[in-house]
Design an enzyme around this catalytic site. Structure first.
Site, short mmCIF file in Angstrom:
data_model
loop_
_atom_site.label_atom_id
_atom_site.label_comp_id
_atom_site.label_asym_id
_atom_site.label_seq_id
_atom_site.Cartn_x
_atom_site.Cartn_y
_atom_site.Cartn_z
N THR A 298 0.83 -1.21 0.00
CA THR A 298 0.00 0.00 0.00
C THR A 298 0.86 1.26 0.00
OG1 THR A 298 -0.13 -0.40 2.35
CG2 THR A 298 -2.08 -0.94 1.05
N PHE A 426 -7.40 5.06 4.99
CA PHE A 426 -6.92 4.09 5.97
C PHE A 426 -8.06 3.36 6.68
CE2 PHE A 426 -3.48 7.15 5.42
CZ PHE A 426 -2.41 6.30 5.19
N CYS A 433 -6.42 1.31 9.86
CA CYS A 433 -5.01 0.97 9.70
C CYS A 433 -4.18 1.32 10.94
CB CYS A 433 -4.47 1.72 8.50
SG CYS A 433 -2.75 1.32 8.15
MN1 MNH Z 1 -2.77 -0.52 6.57
C1 MNH Z 1 -5.55 -1.94 7.97
C2 MNH Z 1 -4.74 1.06 4.26
C3 MNH Z 1 -0.03 1.13 5.38
C4 MNH Z 1 -0.76 -2.37 8.63
N1 MNH Z 1 -4.78 -0.48 6.18
C5 MNH Z 1 -5.76 -1.11 6.91
C6 MNH Z 1 -7.04 -0.75 6.36
C7 MNH Z 1 -6.81 0.08 5.30
C8 MNH Z 1 -5.39 0.26 5.20
C9 MNH Z 1 -7.86 0.70 4.38
C10 MNH Z 1 -8.41 -1.24 6.85
C11 MNH Z 1 -8.87 -2.43 6.06
C12 MNH Z 1 -10.26 -2.92 6.44
O1 MNH Z 1 -11.05 -2.20 7.05
O2 MNH Z 1 -10.56 -4.07 6.07
N2 MNH Z 1 -2.43 0.80 5.06
C13 MNH Z 1 -3.38 1.34 4.25
C14 MNH Z 1 -2.75 2.28 3.34
C15 MNH Z 1 -1.42 2.30 3.67
C16 MNH Z 1 -1.22 1.37 4.77
C17 MNH Z 1 -3.47 3.04 2.24
C18 MNH Z 1 -0.28 3.09 3.09
C19 MNH Z 1 -0.40 4.18 2.40
N3 MNH Z 1 -0.74 -0.62 6.92
C20 MNH Z 1 0.21 0.20 6.40
C21 MNH Z 1 1.47 -0.05 7.02
C22 MNH Z 1 1.26 -1.05 7.94
C23 MNH Z 1 -0.13 -1.40 7.87
C24 MNH Z 1 2.76 0.67 6.69
C25 MNH Z 1 2.23 -1.69 8.88
C26 MNH Z 1 3.40 -1.24 9.19
N4 MNH Z 1 -3.08 -1.94 8.01
C27 MNH Z 1 -2.11 -2.58 8.74
C28 MNH Z 1 -2.74 -3.50 9.66
C29 MNH Z 1 -4.13 -3.37 9.49
C30 MNH Z 1 -4.33 -2.37 8.44
C31 MNH Z 1 -2.01 -4.41 10.62
C32 MNH Z 1 -5.23 -4.11 10.25
C33 MNH Z 1 -5.54 -3.33 11.51
C34 MNH Z 1 -6.60 -4.00 12.37
O3 MNH Z 1 -7.59 -4.51 11.83
O4 MNH Z 1 -6.44 -3.98 13.58
#
Ligand code: MNH
Length: 529
Positions: A298, A426, A433
């Site tokens: 992402t 996010f 996120c």
């Molecule tokens: Mn990320 C959940 C988008 C970077 C770790 N992330 C989500 C969700 C979105 C998302 C949208 C929710 C999904 C859902 O509701 O089903 N994340 C992004 C975007 C970026 C991003 C657009 C970068 C730009 N994410 C990151 C990074 C990490 C990360 C960097 C780790 C270092 N994300 C996660 C984790 C979750 C999540 C872990 C789940 C959190 C949870 O459900 O508790």
């Protein structure tokens, strides 16, 4: 934008059971529009490309309006993108994350890891509480030096490519960067991505499982064994490889004792502050894979889109560059606090994530019987997909020029003037996120470093092509770079003015969502913000 609600109803008798899955929880589903032509068994597939389910849904959204449904390969989905509807779905008292579709397909590999855990699984709360401090401000400060070190490997690589007269592979190199960053900061691991010609096998395996997970969505359940037999076999091999890599990594850490207080240390050592419980070995494996996957695709996409827009809008790049020069001055290696001060660069990133949120949808389910936005009854368990790229283009919030790239939409005053829950790259609520600050710090730092070091040259022949594999990425994006002379930082005004002059010679094309601003509005001439 037409919001047709009539003429879309067709007879829905004689469809196989299970086909009408969404109807179970939506008593008045008939009132939700769907595409006019439906094909038995396959559903709404006419003119639909299975490699671009997202962009097809965006097209349908424009025709069908803020809530619509779509049938594909034996399943029916409700899509929501109108701002009022999406805001209602953000109500945590009535709705929660739904683990379905792409997310559920990742369960075999990510299990009850944070991203794929069901809300009721005890390991979600446990891992959330244990890992949340790993994303605090203090933790970010701790990661900053490692992020910078990885970014310098990127600039080293780009310097060499540029010196050799080559253009650079933006998505490929951003993926190397973000993978190395999460591997280093999370697990003290080095994949050596920049020393390789081809992606690390871990990346190949990971992309393989993501692609497979997306394909599972587009093949009718009973046909999976038939159509995807060899793909399933390769997927199994990919999963074995991913698990083995992670197990080796964890074993090495256990032998070495503690790392540098990274995520893996937390996973292995931290007991829950209240219950004293620790993550199991099996769950640690799921979390490491989760973070390696969620933590890099992402962010890599977000950086790639931002660079695409910066290269297409020299006047915006010049303004961002001027900010970096002003805030960082001659500092060789920017400090943690100097990244947060790049307000305009951050707006460029936000605006890129508005047009192309790289995790382009999230699902919400009713936690009890309720009525969505006062209009659509939902039973407990009924769910809908929020189509983020369309939410981020809702003309009622973003105006009729929503397709235009304009970072000023994220000026503090403009943000305050918008209703809440209209910008959701996010996700939302308790399951939003966890890595948001991590991603934003990393991406802002890297954009700052790149803007300071290079002028970006877009290939005028390149047309944005968005490739989908659960996340989105600008396919085939290459940029030419010109190293800025060392003394250039003192000549900010001059460079900015030159960029503005250049941008005025670009002729905007009709229907081009990224055509540059008019020269009259060249933002570089405004006083620094
Ligand atoms: Mn990320 C959940 C988008 C970077 C770790 N992330 C989500 C969700 C979105 C998302 C949208 C929710 C999904 C859902 O509701 O089903 N994340 C992004 C975007 C970026 C991003 C657009 C970068 C730009 N994410 C990151 C990074 C990490 C990360 C960097 C780790 C270092 N994300 C996660 C984790 C979750 C999540 C872990 C789940 C959190 C949870 O459900 O508790």
């Amino acid at each position: 934008m037409a919001r047709t609600t009539e003429t879309t109803e067709t007879r829905e008798t004689e469809l196989p059971k299970g086909f009408r899955s969404a109807e179970l929880g939506w008593p008045e589903l008939d009132r939700i529009p769907h595409p006019p032509r439906r094909v038995p068994l396959l559903g709404d597939v006419l003119g639909v490309n299975r490699r671009t389910p997202l962009q097809d849904s965006m097209r349908l959204a424009r025709d069908l309006g803020p809530v619509f449904r779509r049938r594909a390969f034996g399943k029916e989905f409700v899509f929501v993108w109108g701002a009022a509807l999406a805001a209602d779905l953000a109500d945590e008292n009535r709705f929660a994350k739904h683990v379905g579709l792409g997310v559920a397909n990742l369960r075999p590999i990510a299990g009850d890891g944070l991203f794929t855990a069901y809300n009721h699984e005890p390991n979600w709360q446990l891992a959330h509480d244990v890992l949340a401090p790993g994303f605090s401000r203090e933790a970010m400060e701790g990661y900053h030096a490692m992020m910078l070190a990885v970014a310098e490997r990127l600039t080293g690589h780009w310097d060499r490519e540029t010196a050799a007269g080559r253009t650079v592979d933006v998505p490929g190199d951003m993926t190397k960067l973000t993978l190395e960053t999460i591997a280093r900061t999370g697990f003290g691991h080095d994949f050596g991505s920049f020393e390789r010609d081809r992606p690390h096998p871990f990346v190949t395996a990971m992309v393989g499982t993501l692609t497979y997970a997306q394909r599972l969505n587009s093949v009718p359940g009973p046909l999976v064994p038939l159509l995807l037999r060899s793909a399933a076999r390769r997927n199994a091999a990919d999963m074995t490889y991913l698990n083995r890599t992670v197990d080796d990594l964890v074993a090495a850490r256990r032998r070495a004792g503690r790392g540098e207080g990274d995520l893996l240390d937390r996973m292995l050592d931290t007991a829950h502050p209240r219950t004293g419980e620790k993550l199991s070995a099996e769950n640690v494996r799921k979390q490491v894979i989760t973070f390696l996957v969620a933590g890099h695709e992402t962010t890599s996409g977000a950086l790639s889109f931002a660079l695409y827009y910066l290269a297409r809008h020299p006047e915006i790049a010049a303004r961002a560059r001027a900010e970096v020069d002003r805030v960082w001055g001659d500092t060789e290696r920017p400090a943690y606090e100097q990244v947060a001060k790049l307000r305009y660069v951050r707006r460029v990133l936000d605006e890129s994530l508005r047009l192309w949120p790289t995790a382009p949808a999230y699902a919400r389910e009713a936690v009890r019987d309720t009525v969505l936005a006062g209009d659509h009854p939902m039973r407990r368990g009924a769910w809908a997909l929020v189509l983020t790229p369309m939410l981020h283009r809702d003309p009622e919030v973003w105006g009729e020029d929503a397709e235009r790239f304009d970072p000023d939409r994220f000026e503090a005053g403009a943000v305050r003037a918008r209703p809440p829950h209209t910008f959701k790259p996010f996700g939302t609520g308790a399951r939003a996120c966890i890595g948001r600050q991590f991603a934003l710090h990393e991406a802002t730092l890297v954009l700052g470093l790149l803007l300071r070091r290079y002028e970006l040259r877009a290939d005028p022949a390149y047309r944005l092509k968005v490739i989908e594999r659960l996340t989105v990425m600008p396919e085939g994006l290459r940029l030419g770079l010109d190293r800025r002379p060392e003394g250039a930082r003192g000549r900010v005004e001059h460079a900015a003015a030159a960029a503005c002059a250049r941008s005025t010679t670009t002729t905007p094309r009709p229907n081009d969502d990224t055509s540059p601003h008019s020269p009259a509005g060249c933002p570089v001439h405004r006083p620094a913000d």
